[in-house]
Scaffold this active site. Structure first.
Site, mmCIF file in Angstrom:
data_model
loop_
_atom_site.group_PDB
_atom_site.id
_atom_site.type_symbol
_atom_site.label_atom_id
_atom_site.label_comp_id
_atom_site.label_asym_id
_atom_site.label_seq_id
_atom_site.Cartn_x
_atom_site.Cartn_y
_atom_site.Cartn_z
ATOM 1 C CE LYS A 69 -32.102 -32.132 44.759
ATOM 2 N NZ LYS A 69 -32.593 -32.664 46.032
ATOM 3 N NE ARG A 112 -31.537 -34.294 54.495
ATOM 4 C CZ ARG A 112 -31.616 -34.560 53.208
ATOM 5 N NH1 ARG A 112 -31.756 -35.800 52.801
ATOM 6 N NH2 ARG A 112 -31.552 -33.606 52.312
#
Ligand code: ADP
Length: 159
Positions: free
Chosen positions: A42, A91
């Site tokens: 990232k 999540r």
């Protein structure tokens, strides 16, 4: 001693990360190392030093934790720290596939280290560093999602 590593990019550290660390440090582990990854695919907007600093400031007052940077293989780093557990957050369903791959691979690299997943508290289920950055860039209010230090740092970045 029941020691865990909590690895991530933390670009930047959010209240969702904090909630997870707080619950794990209070209820489950004797010590948690928050491991800020250097080499990440990232594109981080904050440097590793900045990400470490902001994590430390966001976690001020929480006992049994330490924030450190690392590069290289997580399982090797965990072993060095005497940690038997890799802590991660799960999540939404879309987290699952990646996390499943990672934990299976880590298990192959070191069979003595277990991955443990905590689900977020309800109010942080939707929260991610990526979303926080997007809102900050567009000038939205992120006070509920990050520490005051992270808020200021984002403000300065997107000025
Ligand atoms: P990575 O780049 O390795 O995914 P992140 O910094 O994005 O690292 O996240 C680190 C860990 O924290 C991951 O396991 C992620 O699922 C978890 N996490 C991120 N946001 C939240 C949240 N709001 N609630 C619970 N866990 C979270």
């Amino acid at each position: 001693m029941n020691i865990a590593v909590y690895p991530g990019t933390f670009d930047p550290f959010t209240n969702g990360h904090k909630d997870l660390v707080q619950r794990a440090a209070t209820n489950i582990f004797d010590k948690i190392y928050i491991c800020v990854a250097e080499n990440t695919k990232k594109d981080a907007i904050f440097s590793m030093a900045e990400r470490i600093d902001l994590a430390k400031k966001s976690l001020a007052g929480i006992k049994n934790i330490e924030v450190i940077g690392f590069s290289g293989l997580l399982v090797d780093f965990a072993k060095e720290l005497d940690a038997k557990v890799i802590l991660r957050g799960l999540r939404v369903v879309s987290d699952f596939e990646y996390e499943f791959q990672m934990s299976s691979m880590n298990k192959k690299l070191n069979e003595n280290i277990e991955s443990i997943f905590l689900t977020p508290s309800e109010s942080y289920a939707f929260l991610s560093s990526t979303l926080v950055k997007e809102i900050a860039e567009l000038g939205g209010d992120i006070s509920r999602f990050v520490s005051p230090e992270v808020k200021e740092a984002l403000k300065a970045k997107y000025k």
